[in-house]
Structure formats: structure tokens, C-alpha cells
Design a protein around this motif. Structure first.
Motif, PDB file in Angstrom:
ATOM      1  N   ILE A 156       0.833  -1.206   0.000  1.00 14.18           N
ATOM      2  CA  ILE A 156       0.000   0.000   0.000  1.00 14.18           C
ATOM      3  C   ILE A 156       0.864   1.250   0.000  1.00 14.18           C
ATOM      4  O   ILE A 156       0.589   2.218  -0.724  1.00 14.18           O
ATOM      5  CB  ILE A 156      -0.949  -0.019   1.220  1.00 14.18           C
ATOM      6  CG1 ILE A 156      -1.936  -1.175   1.089  1.00 14.18           C
ATOM      7  CG2 ILE A 156      -1.683   1.313   1.349  1.00 14.18           C
ATOM      8  CD1 ILE A 156      -2.835  -1.361   2.303  1.00 14.18           C
ATOM      9  N   TYR A 173      -3.901  -1.895  -4.855  1.00 18.24           N
ATOM     10  CA  TYR A 173      -2.897  -1.155  -4.092  1.00 18.24           C
ATOM     11  C   TYR A 173      -1.968  -0.332  -4.989  1.00 18.24           C
ATOM     12  O   TYR A 173      -1.259   0.550  -4.503  1.00 18.24           O
ATOM     13  CB  TYR A 173      -2.054  -2.113  -3.234  1.00 18.24           C
ATOM     14  CG  TYR A 173      -1.266  -3.130  -4.031  1.00 18.24           C
ATOM     15  CD1 TYR A 173       0.006  -2.847  -4.512  1.00 18.24           C
ATOM     16  CD2 TYR A 173      -1.803  -4.378  -4.302  1.00 18.24           C
ATOM     17  CE1 TYR A 173       0.721  -3.786  -5.244  1.00 18.24           C
ATOM     18  CE2 TYR A 173      -1.106  -5.322  -5.032  1.00 18.24           C
ATOM     19  CZ  TYR A 173       0.164  -5.010  -5.501  1.00 18.24           C
ATOM     20  OH  TYR A 173       0.865  -5.943  -6.232  1.00 18.24           O
ATOM     21  N   HIS A 202       3.187  -7.867  -5.510  1.00 18.17           N
ATOM     22  CA  HIS A 202       2.802  -8.809  -4.459  1.00 18.17           C
ATOM     23  C   HIS A 202       3.185 -10.250  -4.804  1.00 18.17           C
ATOM     24  O   HIS A 202       3.064 -11.148  -3.947  1.00 18.17           O
ATOM     25  CB  HIS A 202       1.291  -8.725  -4.165  1.00 18.17           C
ATOM     26  CG  HIS A 202       0.412  -9.274  -5.248  1.00 18.17           C
ATOM     27  ND1 HIS A 202      -0.226  -8.491  -6.175  1.00 18.17           N
ATOM     28  CD2 HIS A 202       0.049 -10.563  -5.532  1.00 18.17           C
ATOM     29  CE1 HIS A 202      -0.947  -9.251  -6.977  1.00 18.17           C
ATOM     30  NE2 HIS A 202      -0.793 -10.516  -6.613  1.00 18.17           N
TER      31      HIS A 202
END
Length: 428
Positions: free
Chosen positions: A14, A92, A188
Motif C-alpha cells: 500500500i 494497491y 505482491h
């Protein structure tokens, strides 16, 4: 599955995308989507104008414009989503991501059909003008011998791109929010192998990571539809320009020769009397020469007008597609910086890309309507502004008379030079 080597925690993800999402990562898709909406409307209006024109879709030029407008609508629809089609897995780092892999696949389908189609149909229009002006081919010849290839190659190429991307999962979201990436390797997925799904996410990491041969094939096809039209459009425009210059030189020599013939006849006449049939023969030859000269001059004017329109289509292509061409070259050379740390030149470049690339439909509409604007300007009894001429031409293209005087004015509705060159009557 947490705590893997190199894995970035959710808080870190984030924080990584926070500045991007609140800055250019938000403004880029807003600009792109706005331009694509305008382009979609412009291409739709152009199709309607073609359907209301004198020849409708009975000529090759209008059929090519129809196909290019359809491709542009497909390409523009792939960009009007304001990032809502991007999967939630990347929310994000992608602003307004609310979709899934299914919505991403649909976006990639539109993009992979419309992008190559718009580029290659720009080539087809320039090749059409090349056969008209340079090779002086008739409408029947182009319609039967050339037009099938002008449609067939773009359509087959788009289908090939679509099939390969569908088979090898080539529709994946990128940082821009559009699903044009060949592979799926977001931040990620760091620390995860291909096919693994991180907890809390839905799309497997490494999606689209096929063999080296498939990746090379996909890169080659993308570079081809970006670079090949650039070369073809440039070369064809140079050939068209040279053909018009050669034609003009011939006309100047032809005019000079006709003048010399006339002078020679007059000088011979002053030295004595010719027989009656010889005088008639001389007058007939001069009259025929003058008529041919006038006809050739008119054709030359039309050829130059058509050349100007072909040049305008080439420039609209360059304005729209030079940006992804530059990007593809820089990306291939490994010189395209990461958007998270984008330098100023890259940010400015992307804004130009999203503005001009998203307006191809507008450029095409302006090129199509320009001869009608010029006709109104020339035929107007009272001085009319360019904006007023454009408004009248636009309304006439839609089949709406702007004033009572215009309802019977056929001058403003005269066919453009390329329609004169392709005088196929409209179907009854």
C-alpha cells in the motif's frame, strides 16, 4: 504462505503505490478515458455521416473508413473504463481497480483487436491512395484486385493476435490499468513461483509466463503492427508526392507544346492560304488540344487535393501512434523507466500519448469533413468563419440543414475529390 523470502507485506504494498495512486496514476486514466470517449463519439458520427453520404458504402474509400472507424471504436472502448476493469488484486497500485480477470480479458480483447486494426487500416487507406494516384488504377481494379487484401490482412492479423493471447493467457493488467501486458508479475508476487496464488489474492502469479518462443512471437507481432505501418505510410506518401510532381511537370510540358502548335499554325497561316479542310483540321486540333489541357489540369487539381487528404490521414496516424511506437522501441531496448520512479520526461510523454493516441477518431473525422468545410468557405456569398463553415459542414454531413438557404444548396454537398475519382452510384 506468508513470510517468504523477498515477500512485500500488505502494508508495504500500500505504501509502495500510495503516491502513484494519488498522483499521475489517477490522472493518467482520467485523461485517457476522457479522450477515448470523445474518439468513440467521433468515430460513431463518422460512420453515420458515411451512411448519409452520396455514395454511402458503395466505394472502396468509404468501406475502408468504415472498417477503420470500427477498429477505432473497439480500441477506444478498451480505454474508457477509468480503470474499473482492472482486477481488485492490484488495487494497491492501480487507481479505481474494481474488476476481475474476466473484465480484464474483455478489455484485452477489445484492445488487441482495435489497436492493430486501427494501425493496419491506416496503412490500407494510404495504400488505397497509392494505387489511385501513383499507379492510376481504376475503381473497378482496386475494388476487385486490391481491396480484399486491404481488408483481409488487418482482419487476419487481429484474429491471429487475439487467438495467441487467448491461448497463452496474454491479457494481464499493467500499472496503467489496461490489460495489455503479456505476463502478470505485480509486486505482491515477489517471492512466489509461477502458478502460485498469494493469500488474499485471486489471480495466480506468473500468469502468461509461457515459453521464450511464445514471448518472442508476441513481442514481434506487437512491434510489427506498430513499426510496419510507420514505414508503409511514410514510403507510400513519398511515392504519392513524387507521382503528383511528375504529373504536374508533364502537364506543364503539355501546355507549352499546345501553345507552340497554336503559334506555328498562326505563323503558317500568315504566309499564305490553306485549303478549307486544312484550316478546319488546324482549328479542330487546337480545340481538341485545349480541351485535353483543361481536362488534364482539372484532373491534376483533383490529384493534388486527394494527395493532401492522403497526407492528412498519414499525419493523423503519426500523431496518434508515434507515442506507442517510441515506447515499444524503448521498452525493447530496456530504456523505459519504472513508472513508480518516473522522470519528468516520461510523465510528459505519457500525457501526450494518452491525449493524442486517444483522439484518432477525432482526427479521422476532421480529415473526412475538411473538403466539405473548404467547399462551404469557397461557395459562401457572405464571408463565413472557419467555425461557421465547420458547423455547416458537420450538420450537412449529418443530413441536417443549418438554415433554410442551405436546404437547396447542393454546392456545399458536392462530393470530395476522392468521391469524384470513385463515382460508383449509390444503391437504389
Amino acid at each position: 504462505m506468508s513470510g517468504r523470502a523477498g515477500e512485500i507485506p500488505m502494508e508495504g504494498l500500500i505504501a509502495l503505490g500510495a503516491d502513484w495512486i494519488s498522483g499521475h496514476g489517477k490522472y493518467f486514466p482520467i485523461v485517457r478515458s476522457t479522450m477515448c470517449i470523445i474518439s468513440t463519439l467521433a468515430s460513431s458520427v463518422l460512420i453515420y455521416m458515411l451512411s448519409k453520404s452520396r455514395v454511402r458504402f458503395s466505394c472502396t474509400y468509404h468501406r475502408l473508413l468504415l472498417a477503420m472507424s470500427i477498429a477505432d471504436i473497439s480500441y477506444s472502448l478498451s480505454g474508457i473504463h477509468f480503470n474499473t476493469v482492472a482486477p481488485k488484486d492490484v488495487s494497491y497500485m492501480v487507481w479505481n481497480a474494481q474488476g476481475s480477470q474476466a473484465t480484464c480479458n474483455f478489455n484485452g480483447f477489445l484492445l488487441s483487436f482495435g489497436g492493430p486494426g486501427a494501425c493496419l487500416y491506416s496503412c490500407s487507406i494510404n495504400i488505397f491512395y497509392l494505387f489511385k494516384i501513383k499507379f492510376n488504377k481504376s475503381d473497378g481494379y482496386i475494388s476487385k484486385k486490391v481491396e480484399p487484401f486491404l481488408h483481409g490482412f488487418p482482419i487476419l492479423y487481429c484474429l491471429m493476435c487475439l487467438v495467441t493471447r487467448i491461448i497463452f493467457n496474454g491479457f494481464n493488467v499493467g500499472l496503467s490499468g489496461s490489460c495489455h501486458s503479456l505476463t502478470y508479475n505485480p509486486p505482491h508476487c515477489i517471492g512466489y513461483n509461477d502458478g502460485e496464488i498469494r493469500e488474499g489474492f485471486e489471480i495466480p502469479c506468473g500468469r502468461g509466463n509461457s515459453s521464450d518462443g511464445v514471448r518472442i512471437f508476441n513481442y514481434v507481432t506487437r512491434l510489427f503492427y506498430l513499426l510496419a505501418p510507420l514505414v508503409i505510410v511514410t514510403v507510400s506518401m513519398l511515392m504519392i508526392y513524387r507521382a503528383v510532381l511528375v504529373q504536374e511537370r508533364k502537364i506543364r510540358r503539355y501546355g507549352s507544346g499546345s501553345t507552340n502548335v497554336s503559334s506555328m499554325r498562326q505563323s503558317n497561316n500568315s504566309g499564305g492560304e490553306f485549303e478549307e479542310n486544312e484550316r478546319h483540321s488546324a482549328l479542330s486540333m487546337i480545340s481538341i488540344t485545349l480541351r485535353r489541357l483543361a481536362s488534364t489540369s482539372e484532373n491534376n487539381v483533383n490529384s493534388r487535393a486527394v494527395m493532401h487528404r492522403a497526407l492528412a490521414y498519414a499525419l493523423s496516424y503519426l500523431l496518434s501512434w508515434i507515442w506507442p511506437v517510441i515506447y515499444a522501441i524503448l521498452d525493447l531496448l530496456g530504456a523505459w523507466p519504472n513508472l513508480f520512479t518516473a522522470p519528468t520526461w516520461q510523465v510528459v510523454f505519457l500525457y501526450f500519448w494518452y491525449v493524442f493516441n486517444g483522439l484518432q477518431g477525432v482526427f479521422t473525422l476532421l480529415v473526412y469533413i475538411h473538403p466539405k468545410v473548404m467547399s462551404i468557405k469557397r461557395s459562401s456569398v457572405e464571408h463565413i468563419s472557419w467555425l461557421g463553415a465547420f458547423r455547416q459542414a458537420f450538420m450537412l454531413g449529418l443530413g441536417v440543414a443549418t438554415t433554410p438557404a442551405n436546404r437547396g444548396n447542393n454546392l456545399a454537398a458536392r462530393p470530395a475529390p476522392d468521391e469524384i475519382m470513385d463515382p460508383t452510384p449509390p444503391p437504389t
